[in-house]
Design a protein around this motif. Sequence first.
Motif, PDB file in Angstrom:
ATOM      1  N   GLY A   1       0.781  -1.242   0.000  1.00  0.00           N
ATOM      2  CA  GLY A   1       0.000   0.000   0.000  1.00  0.00           C
ATOM      3  C   GLY A   1       0.805   1.280   0.000  1.00  0.00           C
ATOM      4  O   GLY A   1       0.358   2.315   0.494  1.00  0.00           O
ATOM      5  N   THR A   2       2.009   1.243  -0.577  1.00  0.00           N
ATOM      6  CA  THR A   2       2.837   2.447  -0.556  1.00  0.00           C
ATOM      7  C   THR A   2       2.899   3.164  -1.902  1.00  0.00           C
ATOM      8  O   THR A   2       3.579   4.178  -2.030  1.00  0.00           O
ATOM      9  N   GLY A   3       2.216   2.630  -2.907  1.00  0.00           N
ATOM     10  CA  GLY A   3       2.151   3.352  -4.172  1.00  0.00           C
ATOM     11  C   GLY A   3       2.934   2.722  -5.317  1.00  0.00           C
ATOM     12  O   GLY A   3       3.141   3.349  -6.352  1.00  0.00           O
ATOM     13  N   LYS A   4       3.335   1.454  -5.160  1.00  0.00           N
ATOM     14  CA  LYS A   4       4.118   0.812  -6.219  1.00  0.00           C
ATOM     15  C   LYS A   4       3.300   0.665  -7.503  1.00  0.00           C
ATOM     16  O   LYS A   4       3.771   0.988  -8.592  1.00  0.00           O
ATOM     17  N   THR A   5       2.065   0.189  -7.347  1.00  0.00           N
ATOM     18  CA  THR A   5       1.207   0.040  -8.524  1.00  0.00           C
ATOM     19  C   THR A   5       0.917   1.400  -9.157  1.00  0.00           C
ATOM     20  O   THR A   5       0.919   1.546 -10.382  1.00  0.00           O
ATOM     21  N   MET A   6       0.709   2.390  -8.285  1.00  0.00           N
ATOM     22  CA  MET A   6       0.452   3.743  -8.788  1.00  0.00           C
ATOM     23  C   MET A   6       1.600   4.260  -9.642  1.00  0.00           C
ATOM     24  O   MET A   6       1.376   4.884 -10.676  1.00  0.00           O
ATOM     25  N   LEU A   7       2.824   4.044  -9.171  1.00  0.00           N
ATOM     26  CA  LEU A   7       3.998   4.510  -9.926  1.00  0.00           C
ATOM     27  C   LEU A   7       4.014   3.881 -11.318  1.00  0.00           C
ATOM     28  O   LEU A   7       4.247   4.573 -12.315  1.00  0.00           O
ATOM     29  N   ALA A   8       3.753   2.581 -11.366  1.00  0.00           N
ATOM     30  CA  ALA A   8       3.779   1.884 -12.652  1.00  0.00           C
ATOM     31  C   ALA A   8       2.660   2.381 -13.571  1.00  0.00           C
ATOM     32  O   ALA A   8       2.857   2.566 -14.776  1.00  0.00           O
ATOM     33  N   LYS A   9       1.486   2.606 -12.975  1.00  0.00           N
ATOM     34  CA  LYS A   9       0.366   3.106 -13.793  1.00  0.00           C
ATOM     35  C   LYS A   9       0.640   4.519 -14.294  1.00  0.00           C
ATOM     36  O   LYS A   9       0.316   4.850 -15.438  1.00  0.00           O
ATOM     37  N   ALA A  10       1.207   5.344 -13.425  1.00  0.00           N
ATOM     38  CA  ALA A  10       1.441   6.741 -13.807  1.00  0.00           C
ATOM     39  C   ALA A  10       2.433   6.827 -14.965  1.00  0.00           C
ATOM     40  O   ALA A  10       2.267   7.637 -15.873  1.00  0.00           O
ATOM     41  N   VAL A  11       3.449   5.973 -14.941  1.00  0.00           N
ATOM     42  CA  VAL A  11       4.428   6.046 -16.021  1.00  0.00           C
ATOM     43  C   VAL A  11       3.815   5.515 -17.323  1.00  0.00           C
ATOM     44  O   VAL A  11       4.098   6.032 -18.411  1.00  0.00           O
ATOM     45  N   ALA A  12       2.931   4.547 -17.229  1.00  0.00           N
ATOM     46  CA  ALA A  12       2.236   4.064 -18.426  1.00  0.00           C
ATOM     47  C   ALA A  12       1.347   5.167 -18.992  1.00  0.00           C
ATOM     48  O   ALA A  12       1.280   5.380 -20.210  1.00  0.00           O
ATOM     49  N   ASN A  13       0.695   5.884 -18.115  1.00  0.00           N
ATOM     50  CA  ASN A  13      -0.141   6.993 -18.551  1.00  0.00           C
ATOM     51  C   ASN A  13       0.710   8.052 -19.263  1.00  0.00           C
ATOM     52  O   ASN A  13       0.393   8.485 -20.365  1.00  0.00           O
ATOM     53  N   GLN A  14       1.812   8.401 -18.629  1.00  0.00           N
ATOM     54  CA  GLN A  14       2.666   9.469 -19.143  1.00  0.00           C
ATOM     55  C   GLN A  14       3.248   9.128 -20.520  1.00  0.00           C
ATOM     56  O   GLN A  14       3.511  10.013 -21.313  1.00  0.00           O
ATOM     57  N   THR A  15       3.446   7.842 -20.777  1.00  0.00           N
ATOM     58  CA  THR A  15       4.038   7.436 -22.054  1.00  0.00           C
ATOM     59  C   THR A  15       2.962   6.951 -23.037  1.00  0.00           C
ATOM     60  O   THR A  15       3.294   6.381 -24.074  1.00  0.00           O
ATOM     61  N   ASP A  16       1.691   7.151 -22.679  1.00  0.00           N
ATOM     62  CA  ASP A  16       0.579   6.670 -23.512  1.00  0.00           C
ATOM     63  C   ASP A  16       0.721   5.192 -23.823  1.00  0.00           C
ATOM     64  O   ASP A  16       0.449   4.746 -24.942  1.00  0.00           O
ATOM     65  N   ALA A  17       1.168   4.455 -22.824  1.00  0.00           N
ATOM     66  CA  ALA A  17       1.382   3.035 -23.038  1.00  0.00           C
ATOM     67  C   ALA A  17       0.211   2.226 -22.496  1.00  0.00           C
ATOM     68  O   ALA A  17      -0.529   2.688 -21.628  1.00  0.00           O
ATOM     69  N   THR A  18       0.088   1.032 -23.013  1.00  0.00           N
ATOM     70  CA  THR A  18      -0.883   0.092 -22.462  1.00  0.00           C
ATOM     71  C   THR A  18      -0.284  -0.482 -21.186  1.00  0.00           C
ATOM     72  O   THR A  18       0.892  -0.848 -21.154  1.00  0.00           O
ATOM     73  N   PHE A  19      -1.093  -0.544 -20.144  1.00  0.00           N
ATOM     74  CA  PHE A  19      -0.632  -1.065 -18.860  1.00  0.00           C
ATOM     75  C   PHE A  19      -1.140  -2.498 -18.738  1.00  0.00           C
ATOM     76  O   PHE A  19      -2.344  -2.742 -18.820  1.00  0.00           O
TER      77      PHE A  19
END
Length: 270
Positions: free
Chosen positions: A61-79
Amino acid sequence: VRARVMEVTQSPEVEYEDIGGLEDQLQEVRETVEMPMKKPGMFDDVGIEPPSGVLLHGPPGTGKTMLAKAVANQTDATFIKMAGSELVHKFIGEGAKLVRDLFEVAREHEPAVIFIDEIDAIAAKRTESKTSGDAEVQRTMMQLLSEMDGFEERGEIRIIAATNRFDMLDRAILRPGRFDRLIEVPKPDEEGRELIFQIHTRGMNVADDVEFDSLAAEADEASGADVKAICTEAGMFAIRDDRTEIRMEDFQNAWEKVQASSDETEDVSK
Ligand code: ATP
């Protein structure tokens, strides 16, 4: 089977601003995942290889999934997310095939960020896990390593894994060319907790008497996920009292409740 174990999201809706604290971790994720996708030529020109895989490790619950999702968003990538535990426990005998499918789906959806949560479930040291001696788990891990060895690092696919049990990992997966960039994601400090309170109350009707700095001080030991739970619970306390404005006391009661329920889950897991 594929659809049930893989979560595939087109540019997930998490922004860097939604993540409280973790400035250094965010910076590292941007350098190691975002940069190679956005400016692959930079790495060529400098003459270094970007890291093959990034491993995020730290408490739940410290934000690991969030970090991965945010970078996918930023690069317009499929997560594309898959949980290690599902790979080996839910579809017994399918682990290696699911790993192959995972990379195939990623290639079909480039640019893509592959996120493997609970990597420890397929990559635990033999001595530390009852299941890791299991041939099936070994095969699943070997398949993952061979997929990682086999693909062009500078391509449009990046791999992020996460674990709460770093100590349990088989060191083989941390070798160069594999998960060779480690990023520790700790619980938030007081300042981080205050930021996370602010983030999760953005859309909430908060009374003037609410002081996030003192809540952040009181809620020590709370993870980001706990802070989010406190905010939602505080709203529930207001609703129960037939109010639409959330007061300081609601947040305090909510913290007590969240604390009590996390103590219970800890007792259960012992
Ligand atoms: P796990 O190891 O249990 O999978 P995790 O580290 O991947 O956990 P997340 O799934 O990213 O944790 O966090 C769970 C939720 O907690 C998030 O959706 C978010 O609402 C909240 N949260 C956690 N950390 C933060 C943070 N640093 N800033 C803002 N919200 C956070």
